[in-house]
Design an enzyme around this catalytic site. Sequence first.
Site, mmCIF file in Angstrom:
data_model
loop_
_atom_site.group_PDB
_atom_site.id
_atom_site.type_symbol
_atom_site.label_atom_id
_atom_site.label_comp_id
_atom_site.label_asym_id
_atom_site.label_seq_id
_atom_site.Cartn_x
_atom_site.Cartn_y
_atom_site.Cartn_z
ATOM 1 N N GLY A 1 -11.091 -3.234 2.660
ATOM 2 C CA GLY A 1 -11.802 -2.016 2.995
ATOM 3 C C GLY A 1 -11.139 -1.957 4.458
ATOM 4 N N ASP B 1 0.705 -0.931 -0.011
ATOM 5 C CA ASP B 1 -0.107 -0.151 -0.058
ATOM 6 C C ASP B 1 0.751 1.203 0.060
ATOM 7 O OD1 ASP B 1 -2.401 -1.842 -0.156
ATOM 8 O OD2 ASP B 1 -1.792 -1.889 2.606
ATOM 9 N N LYS C 1 2.559 2.340 -4.745
ATOM 10 C CA LYS C 1 3.114 1.896 -6.071
ATOM 11 C C LYS C 1 2.008 2.366 -7.837
ATOM 12 C CE LYS C 1 3.221 -2.888 -4.189
ATOM 13 N NZ LYS C 1 2.843 -2.195 -2.727
ATOM 14 N N GLY C 2 0.499 1.917 -7.755
ATOM 15 C CA GLY C 2 -0.067 2.095 -8.646
ATOM 16 C C GLY C 2 -0.144 3.555 -9.395
ATOM 17 N N GLY D 1 -4.309 -4.203 -4.417
ATOM 18 C CA GLY D 1 -5.037 -3.088 -4.940
ATOM 19 C C GLY D 1 -4.039 -1.600 -5.581
ATOM 20 N N HIS D 2 -3.684 -2.319 -6.823
ATOM 21 C CA HIS D 2 -3.701 -1.077 -6.903
ATOM 22 C C HIS D 2 -4.346 0.393 -7.422
ATOM 23 C CE1 HIS D 2 0.392 -3.097 -7.850
ATOM 24 N NE2 HIS D 2 0.019 -3.650 -6.341
ATOM 25 N N THR E 1 3.165 -12.218 2.545
ATOM 26 C CA THR E 1 2.113 -13.129 1.311
ATOM 27 C C THR E 1 2.719 -14.017 1.145
ATOM 28 O OG1 THR E 1 0.520 -12.726 -0.369
ATOM 29 C CG2 THR E 1 3.296 -11.399 -0.260
ATOM 30 N N GLN F 1 1.924 -6.346 -3.055
ATOM 31 C CA GLN F 1 2.636 -6.080 -1.978
ATOM 32 C C GLN F 1 3.619 -5.183 -1.362
ATOM 33 O OE1 GLN F 1 1.392 -9.497 -3.367
ATOM 34 N NE2 GLN F 1 -0.219 -8.616 -2.742
HETATM 35 P P1 IMP Z 1 -2.628 -12.750 1.701
HETATM 36 O O1 IMP Z 1 -1.499 -12.735 0.344
HETATM 37 O O2 IMP Z 1 -3.760 -12.410 0.824
HETATM 38 O O3 IMP Z 1 -2.458 -14.037 1.972
HETATM 39 O O4 IMP Z 1 -2.487 -11.880 2.783
HETATM 40 C C1 IMP Z 1 -0.873 -12.031 4.463
HETATM 41 C C2 IMP Z 1 -0.790 -10.596 3.990
HETATM 42 O O5 IMP Z 1 -0.404 -10.126 3.492
HETATM 43 C C3 IMP Z 1 -1.683 -9.923 4.923
HETATM 44 O O6 IMP Z 1 -1.286 -9.453 6.464
HETATM 45 C C4 IMP Z 1 -2.156 -9.431 4.001
HETATM 46 O O7 IMP Z 1 -3.306 -7.726 4.683
HETATM 47 C C5 IMP Z 1 -0.808 -8.655 3.703
HETATM 48 N N1 IMP Z 1 -1.305 -8.105 1.849
HETATM 49 C C6 IMP Z 1 -1.545 -8.745 0.560
HETATM 50 N N2 IMP Z 1 -1.453 -7.846 0.060
HETATM 51 C C7 IMP Z 1 -1.349 -7.115 0.477
HETATM 52 C C8 IMP Z 1 -1.585 -5.970 -0.072
HETATM 53 O O8 IMP Z 1 -1.553 -5.752 -1.277
HETATM 54 N N3 IMP Z 1 -1.439 -4.338 0.698
HETATM 55 C C9 IMP Z 1 -0.871 -4.853 1.898
HETATM 56 N N4 IMP Z 1 -1.514 -5.826 2.573
HETATM 57 C C10 IMP Z 1 -1.757 -6.984 1.631
#
Ligand code: IMP
Length: 423
Positions: free
Chosen positions: A302, A13, A16-17, A40-41, A239, A224
């Site tokens: 959200g 977050d 980057k987008g 979510g970019h 992740t 990420q």
């Molecule tokens: P997962 O990749 O959905 O399994 O999530 C694993 C961890 O990475 C969790 O703490 C999520 O909140 C975090 N996470 C996954 N994708 C994002 C992202 O795009 N932005 C911020 N945190 C992320």
Amino acid sequence: MTVDLLLGLQWGDEGKGKIVDVLTSKYDIIARFQGGPNAGHTLEFDGIKHVLRTIPSGIFHKNAKNIIGNGVVIDPVVFHKEIEGLAKFDMDVTSKLFISRKAHLILPTHRLLDAASEASKGKAKIGSTLKGIGPTYMDKTGRNGIRVGDIELEDFKLRYRALADKHESMIAFYDVDLQYNLQEMEDEFFASIEELKKLTFIDSEEYLNKSLKEGKTILAEGAQGSLLDVDFGTYPFVTSSNTTAAGACTGLGIAPNRVKEVYGIFKAYTTRVGSGPFPTELFDEVGSAMAKIGNEFGSVTGRARRCGWLDLVALKYAVQVNGVTELYMMKGDVLSGFDTLKICTAYKYKGKEISHLPYNIEPENVEPVYTEIKGWQADLTKMTTYDELPKELKDYIEFIEKEVEVPIKVVSVGPDRTQTITK
Ligand code: IMP
């Protein structure tokens, strides 16, 4: 030609987008190399906010080709919705979006497994976005996965069934209360597969390497952040992919010696969504103010993001692991109005002061050591040149540059494309 990388250096977050969008006019090709719809970019221009999940941010630029690389995991259902969302803006993506046949598919049962796994962990849950990311990468490395190219095979449905049946027995093993209608989920999945087939599947490593030979420029867009990397992040609260620079090579089939610039994106403060350690986290009104001013709510789930001061120990670590050549500082405007700002320059770790990221940064092991810096009051959002920025912000920037030993090339002062100051 060479490939440049754009990576988030914190827990995702970072913005980057927006930066890919600002940079894309310089590149012929934008490629995503890891992650999936957990990303979510967010891009904002002409008064409209767009959130991209799997599609590279170059999609809004007329001439850029967009590649979803082999390292990405694709949920056809989410993907189809994303394409429909773009169609509302009269965007036909078919001529400029190509998908690697080697990218893995997220099945409905992967999503269910994610939910079952998290539910079984209780307080130790990762805080996953529940998009099926972990289980899909588990099937990939376990050599059981289904790839985009498999859609073109005659026995695709049989392969699907075998894996989904196996998943169902695994879900039962978790023994958690999970309500779902798999038939409905599968109908939606197969309808979305038909939509996916309308796009062009390619051998993306061939495409990209051929393009490099032809002199084309490529920007690899990370998702990420480095502290969520499965190897170098705050494991197990990470992740399931390599979000760091090396992930771009394996996720696209590009050799390391092709990589030139590594753009590292970080926020002027720190946020984290989901569980896991966060040494500079604030639990007071300053943290709440950052969340409110910075609108720190996840673009995918959200969920409210946890907020805290900038952590230079973690930033230096990310710069090192990625070989960052230029830094981009985001959301400078959010820090306006604080009398004093703090920057973490070291950790007290097991009684000693250290300046590197240790194996375990759980709160019981790590206490941040701060340097205080005078804040600034001016509204930055209308400023367009570096000279206009308040002296205190310039001091903040120079302090970071000195500590991290990499120049900050861009300071972002608002969500819009135009609110981007080049130093
Ligand atoms: P997962 O990749 O959905 O399994 O999530 C694993 C961890 O990475 C969790 O703490 C999520 O909140 C975090 N996470 C996954 N994708 C994002 C992202 O795009 N932005 C911020 N945190 C992320």
